[in-house]
Scaffold this motif. Structure first.
Motif, PDB file in Angstrom:
ATOM      1  N   THR A 134       0.855  -1.187   0.000  1.00 20.21           N
ATOM      2  CA  THR A 134       0.000   0.000   0.000  1.00 20.21           C
ATOM      3  C   THR A 134       0.889   1.234   0.000  1.00 20.21           C
ATOM      4  OG1 THR A 134      -1.753  -1.168   1.157  1.00 20.21           O
ATOM      5  CG2 THR A 134      -1.818   1.232   1.260  1.00 20.21           C
ATOM      6  N   THR A 135       0.745   2.058  -1.044  1.00 18.41           N
ATOM      7  CA  THR A 135       1.611   3.231  -1.181  1.00 18.41           C
ATOM      8  C   THR A 135       0.839   4.528  -0.997  1.00 18.41           C
ATOM      9  OG1 THR A 135       1.317   2.984  -3.572  1.00 18.41           O
ATOM     10  CG2 THR A 135       3.342   2.126  -2.650  1.00 18.41           C
ATOM     11  N   GLY A 136      -0.490   4.421  -0.899  1.00 18.35           N
ATOM     12  CA  GLY A 136      -1.337   5.594  -0.699  1.00 18.35           C
ATOM     13  C   GLY A 136      -2.755   5.109  -0.490  1.00 18.35           C
ATOM     14  N   GLU A 137      -3.689   6.026  -0.303  1.00 19.09           N
ATOM     15  CA  GLU A 137      -5.062   5.587  -0.031  1.00 19.09           C
ATOM     16  C   GLU A 137      -5.582   4.672  -1.143  1.00 19.09           C
ATOM     17  OE1 GLU A 137      -7.835   8.769   0.591  1.00 19.09           O
ATOM     18  OE2 GLU A 137      -9.463   7.381   1.113  1.00 19.09           O
ATOM     19  N   HIS A 138      -5.325   5.050  -2.392  1.00 23.85           N
ATOM     20  CA  HIS A 138      -5.821   4.254  -3.522  1.00 23.85           C
ATOM     21  C   HIS A 138      -4.702   3.687  -4.379  1.00 23.85           C
ATOM     22  CE1 HIS A 138      -9.940   5.278  -2.657  1.00 23.85           C
ATOM     23  NE2 HIS A 138      -9.588   6.561  -2.564  1.00 23.85           N
ATOM     24  N   SER A 139      -3.474   3.889  -3.980  1.00 22.08           N
ATOM     25  CA  SER A 139      -2.382   3.391  -4.815  1.00 22.08           C
ATOM     26  C   SER A 139      -1.713   2.177  -4.179  1.00 22.08           C
ATOM     27  CB  SER A 139      -1.372   4.504  -5.088  1.00 22.08           C
ATOM     28  OG  SER A 139      -0.874   5.012  -3.865  1.00 22.08           O
ATOM     29  N   ARG A 140      -1.329   1.252  -5.040  1.00 21.63           N
ATOM     30  CA  ARG A 140      -0.682   0.017  -4.607  1.00 21.63           C
ATOM     31  C   ARG A 140       0.476  -0.289  -5.540  1.00 21.63           C
ATOM     32  NH1 ARG A 140      -4.168   1.250  -1.453  1.00 21.63           N
ATOM     33  NH2 ARG A 140      -5.812  -0.060  -0.559  1.00 21.63           N
ATOM     34  N   HIS A 141       1.487  -0.934  -4.982  1.00 22.00           N
ATOM     35  CA  HIS A 141       2.595  -1.429  -5.795  1.00 22.00           C
ATOM     36  C   HIS A 141       2.504  -2.952  -5.757  1.00 22.00           C
ATOM     37  CE1 HIS A 141       6.562  -1.191  -7.676  1.00 22.00           C
ATOM     38  NE2 HIS A 141       6.813  -2.288  -6.996  1.00 22.00           N
ATOM     39  N   ILE A 142       2.246  -3.552  -6.916  1.00 21.62           N
ATOM     40  CA  ILE A 142       2.036  -5.007  -6.979  1.00 21.62           C
ATOM     41  C   ILE A 142       3.281  -5.673  -7.548  1.00 21.62           C
ATOM     42  CG2 ILE A 142       0.598  -6.857  -7.943  1.00 21.62           C
ATOM     43  CD1 ILE A 142      -1.672  -4.779  -8.239  1.00 21.62           C
ATOM     44  N   THR A 143       3.796  -6.651  -6.834  1.00 21.01           N
ATOM     45  CA  THR A 143       4.945  -7.430  -7.307  1.00 21.01           C
ATOM     46  C   THR A 143       4.492  -8.868  -7.501  1.00 21.01           C
ATOM     47  OG1 THR A 143       6.400  -6.019  -5.986  1.00 21.01           O
ATOM     48  CG2 THR A 143       7.342  -8.070  -6.813  1.00 21.01           C
ATOM     49  N   ILE A 144       4.721  -9.393  -8.700  1.00 16.80           N
ATOM     50  CA  ILE A 144       4.361 -10.789  -8.969  1.00 16.80           C
ATOM     51  C   ILE A 144       5.617 -11.552  -9.331  1.00 16.80           C
ATOM     52  CG2 ILE A 144       2.882 -12.378 -10.250  1.00 16.80           C
ATOM     53  CD1 ILE A 144       1.088 -10.125 -10.983  1.00 16.80           C
ATOM     54  N   ASN A 145       5.821 -12.658  -8.652  1.00 13.51           N
ATOM     55  CA  ASN A 145       6.989 -13.492  -8.909  1.00 13.51           C
ATOM     56  C   ASN A 145       6.539 -14.866  -9.387  1.00 13.51           C
ATOM     57  OD1 ASN A 145       8.963 -15.713  -7.571  1.00 13.51           O
ATOM     58  ND2 ASN A 145      10.102 -13.966  -8.343  1.00 13.51           N
ATOM     59  N   ALA A 146       7.100 -15.285 -10.524  1.00 14.73           N
ATOM     60  CA  ALA A 146       6.742 -16.590 -11.093  1.00 14.73           C
ATOM     61  C   ALA A 146       7.988 -17.421 -11.347  1.00 14.73           C
ATOM     62  CB  ALA A 146       5.991 -16.398 -12.404  1.00 14.73           C
ATOM     63  N   PRO A 147       8.009 -18.667 -10.866  1.00 10.49           N
ATOM     64  CA  PRO A 147       9.116 -19.545 -11.213  1.00 10.49           C
ATOM     65  C   PRO A 147       9.028 -19.882 -12.703  1.00 10.49           C
ATOM     66  CG  PRO A 147       7.407 -20.809 -10.110  1.00 10.49           C
ATOM     67  CD  PRO A 147       6.979 -19.363 -10.078  1.00 10.49           C
ATOM     68  N   GLU A 148      10.083 -20.441 -13.257  1.00 11.39           N
ATOM     69  CA  GLU A 148      10.113 -20.676 -14.709  1.00 11.39           C
ATOM     70  C   GLU A 148       8.903 -21.462 -15.212  1.00 11.39           C
ATOM     71  OE1 GLU A 148      13.621 -22.582 -16.342  1.00 11.39           O
ATOM     72  OE2 GLU A 148      13.235 -21.439 -18.168  1.00 11.39           O
ATOM     73  N   SER A 149       8.489 -22.460 -14.448  1.00 11.59           N
ATOM     74  CA  SER A 149       7.370 -23.312 -14.885  1.00 11.59           C
ATOM     75  C   SER A 149       6.046 -22.558 -14.899  1.00 11.59           C
ATOM     76  CB  SER A 149       7.253 -24.532 -13.968  1.00 11.59           C
ATOM     77  OG  SER A 149       6.884 -24.116 -12.659  1.00 11.59           O
ATOM     78  N   MET A 150       6.040 -21.334 -14.362  1.00 13.38           N
ATOM     79  CA  MET A 150       4.786 -20.580 -14.303  1.00 13.38           C
ATOM     80  C   MET A 150       4.867 -19.230 -15.029  1.00 13.38           C
ATOM     81  SD  MET A 150       3.540 -21.431 -10.416  1.00 13.38           S
ATOM     82  CE  MET A 150       1.800 -21.047 -10.684  1.00 13.38           C
ATOM     83  N   HIS A 151       5.867 -19.069 -15.889  1.00  7.29           N
ATOM     84  CA  HIS A 151       5.972 -17.801 -16.631  1.00  7.29           C
ATOM     85  C   HIS A 151       4.724 -17.535 -17.468  1.00  7.29           C
ATOM     86  CE1 HIS A 151      10.673 -17.411 -16.521  1.00  7.29           C
ATOM     87  NE2 HIS A 151      10.108 -17.404 -15.336  1.00  7.29           N
ATOM     88  N   TYR A 152       4.092 -18.615 -17.948  1.00  8.09           N
ATOM     89  CA  TYR A 152       2.884 -18.457 -18.781  1.00  8.09           C
ATOM     90  C   TYR A 152       1.775 -17.699 -18.037  1.00  8.09           C
ATOM     91  CZ  TYR A 152       0.877 -22.263 -16.056  1.00  8.09           C
ATOM     92  OH  TYR A 152       0.409 -23.020 -15.020  1.00  8.09           O
ATOM     93  N   CYS A 153       1.806 -17.733 -16.709  1.00 11.15           N
ATOM     94  CA  CYS A 153       0.776 -17.046 -15.910  1.00 11.15           C
ATOM     95  C   CYS A 153       0.852 -15.533 -16.094  1.00 11.15           C
ATOM     96  CB  CYS A 153       0.933 -17.366 -14.424  1.00 11.15           C
ATOM     97  SG  CYS A 153       0.709 -19.099 -14.023  1.00 11.15           S
ATOM     98  N   LEU A 154       1.983 -15.034 -16.556  1.00  9.13           N
ATOM     99  CA  LEU A 154       2.186 -13.583 -16.638  1.00  9.13           C
ATOM    100  C   LEU A 154       1.991 -13.049 -18.067  1.00  9.13           C
ATOM    101  CD1 LEU A 154       5.287 -13.233 -14.299  1.00  9.13           C
ATOM    102  CD2 LEU A 154       2.854 -13.228 -13.734  1.00  9.13           C
ATOM    103  N   GLU A 155       1.569 -13.920 -18.983  1.00  7.36           N
ATOM    104  CA  GLU A 155       1.334 -13.476 -20.348  1.00  7.36           C
ATOM    105  C   GLU A 155       0.280 -12.363 -20.351  1.00  7.36           C
ATOM    106  OE1 GLU A 155       0.379 -16.468 -23.435  1.00  7.36           O
ATOM    107  OE2 GLU A 155       2.121 -17.525 -22.600  1.00  7.36           O
ATOM    108  N   GLY A 156       0.507 -11.373 -21.164  1.00  7.11           N
ATOM    109  CA  GLY A 156      -0.440 -10.257 -21.216  1.00  7.11           C
ATOM    110  C   GLY A 156      -0.120  -9.164 -20.191  1.00  7.11           C
ATOM    111  N   LEU A 157       0.766  -9.489 -19.276  1.00  3.57           N
ATOM    112  CA  LEU A 157       1.164  -8.502 -18.250  1.00  3.57           C
ATOM    113  C   LEU A 157       2.572  -7.996 -18.507  1.00  3.57           C
ATOM    114  CD1 LEU A 157      -0.187 -10.237 -15.049  1.00  3.57           C
ATOM    115  CD2 LEU A 157      -0.737  -7.901 -15.725  1.00  3.57           C
ATOM    116  N   VAL A 158       3.328  -8.762 -19.292  1.00  2.46           N
ATOM    117  CA  VAL A 158       4.744  -8.437 -19.496  1.00  2.46           C
ATOM    118  C   VAL A 158       4.895  -7.336 -20.528  1.00  2.46           C
ATOM    119  CG1 VAL A 158       7.021  -9.399 -19.929  1.00  2.46           C
ATOM    120  CG2 VAL A 158       5.207 -10.853 -19.037  1.00  2.46           C
TER     121      VAL A 158
END
Ligand SMILES: Nc1ncnc2c1ncn2[C@@H]1O[C@H](COP(=O)(O)OP(=O)(O)OP(=O)(O)O)[C@@H](O)[C@H]1O
Ligand SMILES: [Mg+2]
Length: 158
Positions: A134-158
């Protein structure tokens, strides 16, 4: 030398609830079943909101709400199931840890977990980790970590 660190980490800024849900939705669209997603943040960071996005991305129309008092909720998503756990303030997860362990082995089920500190021992190493700062009332910093076998989960976000 062989590169052993093939984790992928994404940093995403969210300016409002919709942004956070959209991140979840993008992830949800990529899921095949069998994934485990651990969500961490301070109280009210937006973990449940992100799970709501995941359900929507999976095509589920089920209502997503905090499982704080029920510990687990199940949402139908086509041929897949999204099971949403929340171990907040549960010092001893009791038999719920057995249910979690069983669910984790099911290839048709996606497991999303909030407040997983007491159940770390049963979490697979191959999991998606989402951290919301939480960086402010409505702001957030989102960190997503994926191991190699799950890189496909981040398609469309990269
Ligand atoms: N950018 C944002 N992303 C997500 N939620 C936001 C954002 N800005 C404001 N909010 C508000 O923060 C709250 C997030 O609630 P939510 O239940 O999703 O958090 P949580 O991390 O699951 O909480 P808990 O720790 O109680 O499980 C909501 O009231 C939402 O409207
Ligand atoms: Mg929550």
């Amino acid at each position: 030398m062989l590169d052993m660190n093939t984790d992928m980490t994404l940093e995403i800024a969210s300016n409002n609830l919709n942004d956070t849900q959209a991140v979840g939705e993008a992830v949800g669209k990529n899921l095949k079943g069998g994934e485990v997603i651990e969500l961490t943040s301070d109280l009210g960071g937006g973990k449940t909101a992100l799970v709501r996005g995941i359900a929507s991305g999976l095509g589920s129309t089920d209502h997503v709400a905090s499982p704080t008092f029920t510990i687990s909720r199940v949402y139908q998503a086509g041929g897949l199931i999204l099971q949403h756990f929340d171990f907040y303030r549960l010092d001893d997860p009791g038999i719920m840890v057995d249910e979690l362990a069983e669910t984790i082995g099911d290839p048709k089920t996606i497991v999303a977990i909030e407040w997983a500190a007491t159940v770390q021992a049963v979490l697979p190493e191959q999991r998606l980790r989402v951290h919301i700062e939480t960086t402010g009332e409505h702001s957030r910093h989102i960190t997503i970590n994926a191991p190699e076998s799950m890189h496909y989960c981040l398609e469309g976000l990269v």
